[in-house]
Design a protein around this motif. Sequence first.
Motif, PDB file in Angstrom:
ATOM      1  N   ARG A 159       0.832  -1.204   0.000  1.00 19.41           N
ATOM      2  CA  ARG A 159       0.000   0.000   0.000  1.00 19.41           C
ATOM      3  C   ARG A 159       0.866   1.252   0.000  1.00 19.41           C
ATOM      4  NH1 ARG A 159      -3.521  -0.354   4.634  1.00 19.41           N
ATOM      5  NH2 ARG A 159      -4.657  -1.816   3.352  1.00 19.41           N
ATOM      6  N   PHE A 160       1.885   1.298   0.840  1.00 16.92           N
ATOM      7  CA  PHE A 160       2.740   2.474   0.947  1.00 16.92           C
ATOM      8  C   PHE A 160       3.433   2.775  -0.377  1.00 16.92           C
ATOM      9  CE2 PHE A 160       6.942   4.325   1.684  1.00 16.92           C
ATOM     10  CZ  PHE A 160       6.548   5.528   2.258  1.00 16.92           C
ATOM     11  N   PHE A 161       4.080   1.762  -0.947  1.00 20.10           N
ATOM     12  CA  PHE A 161       4.839   1.995  -2.172  1.00 20.10           C
ATOM     13  C   PHE A 161       3.929   2.290  -3.367  1.00 20.10           C
ATOM     14  CE2 PHE A 161       8.195  -0.381   0.164  1.00 20.10           C
ATOM     15  CZ  PHE A 161       9.102   0.672   0.220  1.00 20.10           C
ATOM     16  N   LEU A 162       2.793   1.608  -3.438  1.00 22.63           N
ATOM     17  CA  LEU A 162       1.882   1.885  -4.543  1.00 22.63           C
ATOM     18  C   LEU A 162       1.269   3.276  -4.420  1.00 22.63           C
ATOM     19  CD1 LEU A 162       0.131  -1.581  -4.914  1.00 22.63           C
ATOM     20  CD2 LEU A 162       1.604  -0.474  -6.579  1.00 22.63           C
ATOM     21  N   LEU A 163       0.850   3.669  -3.212  1.00 18.20           N
ATOM     22  CA  LEU A 163       0.318   5.020  -3.028  1.00 18.20           C
ATOM     23  C   LEU A 163       1.386   6.065  -3.337  1.00 18.20           C
ATOM     24  CD1 LEU A 163      -1.880   4.684   0.175  1.00 18.20           C
ATOM     25  CD2 LEU A 163      -2.649   5.326  -2.096  1.00 18.20           C
ATOM     26  N   PHE A 164       2.589   5.834  -2.854  1.00 19.04           N
ATOM     27  CA  PHE A 164       3.671   6.780  -3.125  1.00 19.04           C
ATOM     28  C   PHE A 164       3.921   6.898  -4.626  1.00 19.04           C
ATOM     29  CE2 PHE A 164       8.144   7.942  -3.643  1.00 19.04           C
ATOM     30  CZ  PHE A 164       8.171   9.120  -2.903  1.00 19.04           C
ATOM     31  N   GLY A 165       3.954   5.749  -5.300  1.00 18.27           N
ATOM     32  CA  GLY A 165       4.227   5.755  -6.734  1.00 18.27           C
ATOM     33  C   GLY A 165       3.126   6.407  -7.549  1.00 18.27           C
ATOM     34  N   PHE A 166       1.872   6.068  -7.248  1.00 18.41           N
ATOM     35  CA  PHE A 166       0.773   6.587  -8.065  1.00 18.41           C
ATOM     36  C   PHE A 166       0.383   8.018  -7.705  1.00 18.41           C
ATOM     37  CE2 PHE A 166      -0.941   2.069  -8.956  1.00 18.41           C
ATOM     38  CZ  PHE A 166      -0.082   1.949 -10.017  1.00 18.41           C
ATOM     39  N   VAL A 167       0.429   8.355  -6.420  1.00 16.87           N
ATOM     40  CA  VAL A 167      -0.031   9.682  -6.009  1.00 16.87           C
ATOM     41  C   VAL A 167       1.083  10.712  -6.085  1.00 16.87           C
ATOM     42  CG1 VAL A 167      -1.001  11.013  -4.099  1.00 16.87           C
ATOM     43  CG2 VAL A 167      -1.854   8.725  -4.554  1.00 16.87           C
ATOM     44  N   VAL A 168       2.269  10.374  -5.568  1.00 13.82           N
ATOM     45  CA  VAL A 168       3.347  11.363  -5.500  1.00 13.82           C
ATOM     46  C   VAL A 168       4.164  11.388  -6.788  1.00 13.82           C
ATOM     47  CG1 VAL A 168       5.413  12.048  -4.237  1.00 13.82           C
ATOM     48  CG2 VAL A 168       3.438  11.174  -2.991  1.00 13.82           C
ATOM     49  N   VAL A 169       4.642  10.242  -7.228  1.00  9.39           N
ATOM     50  CA  VAL A 169       5.522  10.197  -8.393  1.00  9.39           C
ATOM     51  C   VAL A 169       4.741  10.458  -9.686  1.00  9.39           C
ATOM     52  CG1 VAL A 169       7.109   8.758  -9.719  1.00  9.39           C
ATOM     53  CG2 VAL A 169       7.163   8.698  -7.226  1.00  9.39           C
ATOM     54  N   TRP A 197      -1.150  11.361  -9.842  1.00  7.07           N
ATOM     55  CA  TRP A 197      -2.503  11.024 -10.272  1.00  7.07           C
ATOM     56  C   TRP A 197      -3.558  11.412  -9.256  1.00  7.07           C
ATOM     57  CZ3 TRP A 197      -2.131   5.432 -12.622  1.00  7.07           C
ATOM     58  CH2 TRP A 197      -1.460   5.507 -13.833  1.00  7.07           C
ATOM     59  N   SER A 198      -3.166  11.949  -8.111  1.00  2.00           N
ATOM     60  CA  SER A 198      -4.081  12.442  -7.089  1.00  2.00           C
ATOM     61  C   SER A 198      -5.020  11.325  -6.600  1.00  2.00           C
ATOM     62  CB  SER A 198      -4.853  13.636  -7.639  1.00  2.00           C
ATOM     63  OG  SER A 198      -5.660  14.196  -6.669  1.00  2.00           O
ATOM     64  N   VAL A 199      -6.301  11.617  -6.559  1.00  2.00           N
ATOM     65  CA  VAL A 199      -7.270  10.646  -6.030  1.00  2.00           C
ATOM     66  C   VAL A 199      -7.363   9.424  -6.932  1.00  2.00           C
ATOM     67  CG1 VAL A 199      -9.696  10.314  -5.424  1.00  2.00           C
ATOM     68  CG2 VAL A 199      -8.568  12.451  -4.859  1.00  2.00           C
ATOM     69  N   ARG A 200      -7.295   9.628  -8.225  1.00  2.00           N
ATOM     70  CA  ARG A 200      -7.349   8.496  -9.161  1.00  2.00           C
ATOM     71  C   ARG A 200      -6.183   7.542  -8.908  1.00  2.00           C
ATOM     72  NH1 ARG A 200      -7.037  10.094 -15.214  1.00  2.00           N
ATOM     73  NH2 ARG A 200      -4.964  10.628 -14.468  1.00  2.00           N
ATOM     74  N   GLY A 201      -5.016   8.097  -8.601  1.00  2.00           N
ATOM     75  CA  GLY A 201      -3.866   7.266  -8.280  1.00  2.00           C
ATOM     76  C   GLY A 201      -4.053   6.482  -7.003  1.00  2.00           C
ATOM     77  N   ALA A 202      -4.710   7.099  -6.021  1.00  2.00           N
ATOM     78  CA  ALA A 202      -4.982   6.389  -4.762  1.00  2.00           C
ATOM     79  C   ALA A 202      -5.935   5.228  -4.991  1.00  2.00           C
ATOM     80  CB  ALA A 202      -5.560   7.352  -3.733  1.00  2.00           C
ATOM     81  N   ILE A 203      -6.931   5.442  -5.822  1.00  2.00           N
ATOM     82  CA  ILE A 203      -7.888   4.372  -6.125  1.00  2.00           C
ATOM     83  C   ILE A 203      -7.188   3.229  -6.851  1.00  2.00           C
ATOM     84  CG2 ILE A 203      -9.941   3.796  -7.483  1.00  2.00           C
ATOM     85  CD1 ILE A 203     -10.914   6.691  -6.842  1.00  2.00           C
TER      86      ILE A 203
END
Length: 97
Positions: free
Chosen positions: A15-25, A28-34
């Motif tokens: 969860r941590f690495f995927l959220l970091f990758g999609f949201v921060v890197v 993608w904002s909320v779409r990246g979190a989903i």
Amino acid sequence: FNTLNMISIARFFFRFFLLFGFVVVAKWSVRGAIWAMAFEDILTVAVIFWYLQKEIRPALTIRLDFIREAYQFGAKSWLSTLGDRANDQLDQLILGS
């Protein structure tokens, strides 16, 4: 419990690495979190199935007696829950009046 603990820890890191990758890197904002949460669930299920296949080697057989007993238990449980809810609602009605 050891395996369950390892899977829980792995889920945290997934969860941590995927959220970091999609949201921060990827920004993608909320779409990246989903997407991160969806990929985490898919990855966790894949790891669980891999572990089950490796360690337990489940036999994919259909046991009709087990299915019948499961449905009977479910029906009894549903009736019990229905009775409990009706009792709670009646108590609330009495207390409200």
